[in-house]
Design a protein around this motif. Structure first.
Motif, PDB file in Angstrom:
ATOM      1  N   GLY A   1     -40.932  53.966 -40.189  1.00 30.82           N
ATOM      2  CA  GLY A   1     -39.607  53.832 -40.802  1.00 30.82           C
ATOM      3  C   GLY A   1     -39.491  52.446 -41.392  1.00 30.82           C
ATOM      4  O   GLY A   1     -40.251  51.535 -41.008  1.00 30.82           O
ATOM      5  N   SER A   2     -38.547  52.263 -42.342  1.00 32.34           N
ATOM      6  CA  SER A   2     -38.417  50.885 -42.841  1.00 32.34           C
ATOM      7  C   SER A   2     -37.764  50.002 -41.793  1.00 32.34           C
ATOM      8  O   SER A   2     -37.893  48.785 -41.854  1.00 32.34           O
ATOM      9  N   ASP A   3     -37.109  50.603 -40.810  1.00 32.80           N
ATOM     10  CA  ASP A   3     -36.594  49.797 -39.690  1.00 32.80           C
ATOM     11  C   ASP A   3     -37.702  48.919 -39.095  1.00 32.80           C
ATOM     12  O   ASP A   3     -37.484  47.750 -38.784  1.00 32.80           O
TER      13      ASP A   3
ATOM     14  N   ASN B   1     -26.654  49.510 -52.385  1.00 31.26           N
ATOM     15  CA  ASN B   1     -26.265  49.021 -51.063  1.00 31.26           C
ATOM     16  C   ASN B   1     -25.753  50.162 -50.174  1.00 31.26           C
ATOM     17  O   ASN B   1     -25.226  51.147 -50.662  1.00 31.26           O
ATOM     18  N   ASN B   2     -25.966  50.017 -48.890  1.00 33.79           N
ATOM     19  CA  ASN B   2     -25.391  50.900 -47.882  1.00 33.79           C
ATOM     20  C   ASN B   2     -24.486  50.018 -47.023  1.00 33.79           C
ATOM     21  O   ASN B   2     -24.948  48.965 -46.571  1.00 33.79           O
ATOM     22  N   PRO B   3     -23.236  50.326 -46.774  1.00 31.33           N
ATOM     23  CA  PRO B   3     -22.564  51.606 -46.987  1.00 31.33           C
ATOM     24  C   PRO B   3     -21.679  51.685 -48.226  1.00 31.33           C
ATOM     25  O   PRO B   3     -20.892  52.621 -48.321  1.00 31.33           O
TER      26      PRO B   3
ATOM     27  N   ILE C   1     -36.231  43.558 -51.789  1.00 31.30           N
ATOM     28  CA  ILE C   1     -35.306  44.526 -52.384  1.00 31.30           C
ATOM     29  C   ILE C   1     -35.542  45.860 -51.687  1.00 31.30           C
ATOM     30  O   ILE C   1     -36.641  46.421 -51.746  1.00 31.30           O
ATOM     31  N   ASP C   2     -34.505  46.311 -50.995  1.00 29.07           N
ATOM     32  CA  ASP C   2     -34.616  47.502 -50.151  1.00 29.07           C
ATOM     33  C   ASP C   2     -34.167  48.724 -50.971  1.00 29.07           C
ATOM     34  O   ASP C   2     -32.977  48.966 -51.138  1.00 29.07           O
ATOM     35  N   GLU C   3     -35.159  49.458 -51.462  1.00 32.50           N
ATOM     36  CA  GLU C   3     -34.847  50.620 -52.308  1.00 32.50           C
ATOM     37  C   GLU C   3     -34.885  51.919 -51.482  1.00 32.50           C
ATOM     38  O   GLU C   3     -35.521  52.888 -51.876  1.00 32.50           O
ATOM     39  N   ALA C   4     -34.169  51.924 -50.357  1.00 32.83           N
ATOM     40  CA  ALA C   4     -34.161  53.118 -49.498  1.00 32.83           C
ATOM     41  C   ALA C   4     -33.655  54.343 -50.278  1.00 32.83           C
ATOM     42  O   ALA C   4     -34.075  55.464 -50.018  1.00 32.83           O
ATOM     43  N   TYR C   5     -32.763  54.116 -51.240  1.00 30.20           N
ATOM     44  CA  TYR C   5     -32.122  55.239 -51.947  1.00 30.20           C
ATOM     45  C   TYR C   5     -32.676  55.430 -53.351  1.00 30.20           C
ATOM     46  O   TYR C   5     -32.004  55.980 -54.220  1.00 30.20           O
ATOM     47  N   THR C   6     -33.902  55.008 -53.549  1.00 28.04           N
ATOM     48  CA  THR C   6     -34.500  55.034 -54.890  1.00 28.04           C
ATOM     49  C   THR C   6     -34.503  56.430 -55.523  1.00 28.04           C
ATOM     50  O   THR C   6     -34.411  56.559 -56.742  1.00 28.04           O
TER      51      THR C   6
ATOM     52  N   ARG D   1     -39.394  50.570 -49.322  1.00 30.30           N
ATOM     53  CA  ARG D   1     -38.942  51.945 -49.563  1.00 30.30           C
ATOM     54  C   ARG D   1     -39.124  52.771 -48.297  1.00 30.30           C
ATOM     55  O   ARG D   1     -39.773  52.339 -47.344  1.00 30.30           O
ATOM     56  N   THR D   2     -38.592  53.978 -48.316  1.00 25.40           N
ATOM     57  CA  THR D   2     -38.725  54.872 -47.160  1.00 25.40           C
ATOM     58  C   THR D   2     -38.799  56.311 -47.651  1.00 25.40           C
ATOM     59  O   THR D   2     -38.297  56.621 -48.737  1.00 25.40           O
ATOM     60  N   LEU D   3     -39.413  57.163 -46.846  1.00 26.20           N
ATOM     61  CA  LEU D   3     -39.401  58.595 -47.174  1.00 26.20           C
ATOM     62  C   LEU D   3     -38.269  59.310 -46.440  1.00 26.20           C
ATOM     63  O   LEU D   3     -38.125  60.523 -46.539  1.00 26.20           O
ATOM     64  N   SER D   4     -37.448  58.545 -45.703  1.00 28.89           N
ATOM     65  CA  SER D   4     -36.400  59.160 -44.880  1.00 28.89           C
ATOM     66  C   SER D   4     -35.358  59.921 -45.688  1.00 28.89           C
ATOM     67  O   SER D   4     -34.775  60.869 -45.199  1.00 28.89           O
ATOM     68  N   LYS D   5     -35.110  59.475 -46.915  1.00 24.49           N
ATOM     69  CA  LYS D   5     -34.011  60.081 -47.676  1.00 24.49           C
ATOM     70  C   LYS D   5     -34.474  61.233 -48.562  1.00 24.49           C
ATOM     71  O   LYS D   5     -33.676  61.868 -49.228  1.00 24.49           O
TER      72      LYS D   5
ATOM     73  N   SER E   1     -40.387  61.983 -40.037  1.00 26.18           N
ATOM     74  CA  SER E   1     -41.755  61.454 -40.003  1.00 26.18           C
ATOM     75  C   SER E   1     -41.760  59.934 -39.803  1.00 26.18           C
ATOM     76  O   SER E   1     -42.795  59.349 -39.503  1.00 26.18           O
ATOM     77  N   ARG E   2     -40.593  59.283 -39.948  1.00 27.15           N
ATOM     78  CA  ARG E   2     -40.461  57.828 -39.805  1.00 27.15           C
ATOM     79  C   ARG E   2     -41.539  57.117 -40.622  1.00 27.15           C
ATOM     80  O   ARG E   2     -42.499  56.580 -40.090  1.00 27.15           O
ATOM     81  N   PHE E   3     -41.363  57.140 -41.922  1.00 27.81           N
ATOM     82  CA  PHE E   3     -42.385  56.582 -42.793  1.00 27.81           C
ATOM     83  C   PHE E   3     -41.740  55.642 -43.821  1.00 27.81           C
ATOM     84  O   PHE E   3     -41.066  56.077 -44.748  1.00 27.81           O
TER      85      PHE E   3
HETATM   86  N1  PMP Z   1     -32.473  50.412 -45.533  1.00 28.62           N
HETATM   87  C1  PMP Z   1     -31.276  50.955 -45.789  1.00 28.62           C
HETATM   88  C2  PMP Z   1     -30.434  50.346 -46.841  1.00 28.62           C
HETATM   89  C3  PMP Z   1     -30.846  52.076 -45.073  1.00 28.62           C
HETATM   90  O1  PMP Z   1     -29.635  52.583 -45.341  1.00 28.62           O
HETATM   91  C4  PMP Z   1     -31.682  52.648 -44.085  1.00 28.62           C
HETATM   92  C5  PMP Z   1     -31.313  53.842 -43.262  1.00 28.62           C
HETATM   93  N2  PMP Z   1     -30.075  54.314 -43.312  1.00 28.62           N
HETATM   94  C6  PMP Z   1     -32.910  52.030 -43.849  1.00 28.62           C
HETATM   95  C7  PMP Z   1     -33.284  50.928 -44.594  1.00 28.62           C
HETATM   96  C8  PMP Z   1     -33.841  52.515 -42.751  1.00 28.62           C
HETATM   97  O2  PMP Z   1     -34.537  53.616 -43.121  1.00 28.62           O
HETATM   98  P1  PMP Z   1     -35.719  54.212 -42.253  1.00 28.62           P
HETATM   99  O3  PMP Z   1     -35.302  55.591 -41.899  1.00 28.62           O
HETATM  100  O4  PMP Z   1     -36.918  54.194 -43.145  1.00 28.62           O
HETATM  101  O5  PMP Z   1     -35.917  53.338 -41.045  1.00 28.62           O
END
Ligand code: PMP
Length: 363
Positions: free
Chosen positions: A90-92, A164-166, A189-194, A215-219, A225-227
């Motif tokens: 995960g990107s976490d 940005n989140n949220p 630059i956190d492109e989680a929502y790319t 980046r992440t595959l979570s979305k 898969s936490r990737f």
């Molecule tokens: N960055 C942002 C901006 C997020 O909103 C999230 C998850 N909500 C993450 C990172 C973490 O994502 P991941 O599931 O890959 O840990």
């Protein structure tokens, strides 16, 4: 000594006073709280996938470099050859790894305020100084505020979720460029929502010496898969790779992601459907009188009438619909709810429930 006394003596105060990350129980709920992709795969593909997983050699440690995933991922995300990739659970995990590199350095980490909570949570966990960067009335970068803050704090690391989140918005490209050009910090630059925006900052990791992209595959349907991944110049990646735990990506995840990437058009088609559904959700919530914030992500954040966010959240929960109540989490998020864009059926159920609430609660 009793166990309680041992805990008092051996576990630092900082940890004892903390709280575990709380995840809402979602059993049986329509889950619109965590920005997951609502769609499952067609059953013929799930059968193939089960077969692939059944043949994983779980007696062996995973491939430490997840080599089989690299090339297809690079191709799918159009990651330039000049950039290297580090994978995280995960990107976490990547956020944790980046922040932990600053332990005992006396250097700080910064992130916009409000933004993704894990930046601060992890900084606190590692006792790394954390500094908020102020946002303007539109939740965009407050340029003067940031420049002053960066001058004073001289951070080593800045996280910028884009969008940005949220709050769901993209930061202005020009202001972001000014920040990147004026700081000596590493900007991630956190492109989680790319998948849900046309904005793309990968080329900045090529152009700017101090930019990495996460980046992440979570979305896109692979949250389980936490990737996550960190993309950047090999010189940066090789430094952070020294801090990565060996075998951090397990074999089942590697296999799942490899399989998913063989069917990448499905991921793309699902993300496109979510983008369309987002347009509908924004329109429909707006027409019901909510103040809907612009979103380039797979969620929409709405501002309800004063003191109505929590009652709406609770009433939706009674109807088995789980959203995220942000009220009380931050001074600028009072009366807000964050709603993940679900499937067309889920969005319809949500809208019907909201119509009932409007009638019942007289909203
Ligand atoms: N960055 C942002 C901006 C997020 O909103 C999230 C998850 N909500 C993450 C990172 C973490 O994502 P991941 O599931 O890959 O840990």
């Amino acid at each position: 000594m009793t166990r309680e006394e041992l805990i008092q003596v051996l576990i630092p105060e900082r940890v004892r006073q903390g709280a575990a990350y709380h995840v809402q129980d979602a059993t049986g709920m329509i889950k619109l709280d965590a920005m997951e992709n609502p769609f499952v795969w067609p059953s013929y593909l799930r059968a193939q996938y089960a077969d692939r997983l059944a043949n994983c050699g779980l007696n062996r440690y995973p491939d430490p470099y997840a080599s089989a995933v690299r090339a297809p991922l690079r191709q799918w995300m159009k990651i330039p050859e000049s950039l290297d990739i580090l994978f995280g659970n995960g990107s976490d995990e990547i956020i944790a790894l980046l922040i932990s590199s600053l332990i005992s350095s006396g250097r700080s980490v910064c992130a916009p305020d409000p933004s993704f909570v894990m930046f601060k949570v992890l900084a606190d966990q590692y006792s790394v100084n954390f500094q908020n960067l102020p946002l303007d009335v539109s939740f965009d970068i407050d340029l003067d505020g940031w420049l002053a803050c960066l001058l004073e704090t001289d951070p080593a690391l800045i996280f910028i979720p884009q969008p940005n989140n949220p709050t769901g918005n993209l930061f202005s490209r020009e202001r972001l460029a000014k920040i990147v050009e004026s700081t000596k910090a590493l900007v991630v630059i956190d492109e989680a929502y790319t998948a849900f925006t046309d904005a793309d900052f990968l080329d900045w990791a090529v152009t700017y010496p101090n930019v990495l992209v996460m980046r992440t595959l979570s979305k896109v349907g692979l949250a389980g898969s936490r990737f996550g991944m960190l993309v950047g110049h090999p010189a940066w990646i090789s430094e952070f790779d020294k801090m990565r735990l060996p075998y951090n990506i397990n074999t089942l995840s590697q296999t799942a992601v490899q399989f998913a990437l063989e069917h990448a058009p499905i991921l793309e088609e699902q993300s496109l459907r979510i983008r369309k559904e987002r347009t509908k959700l924004i329109r429909e919530l707006g027409s019901r009188g909510f103040n809907v914030w612009p979103s380039e992500a797979n969620f929409v954040t709405i501002k309800c009438a004063v003191d109505q966010a929590r009652p709406i959240f609770e009433a939706l929960k009674l109807r088995q619909i789980l959203v995220k109540c942000l009220d009380g989490s931050h001074p600028r998020l009072g009366d807000t709810l964050r709603i993940t864009v679900g499937s067309p059926e889920e969005v319809n159920t949500l809208l019907i429930a909201i119509d009932q609430l409007v009638a019942e609660l007289g909203l």
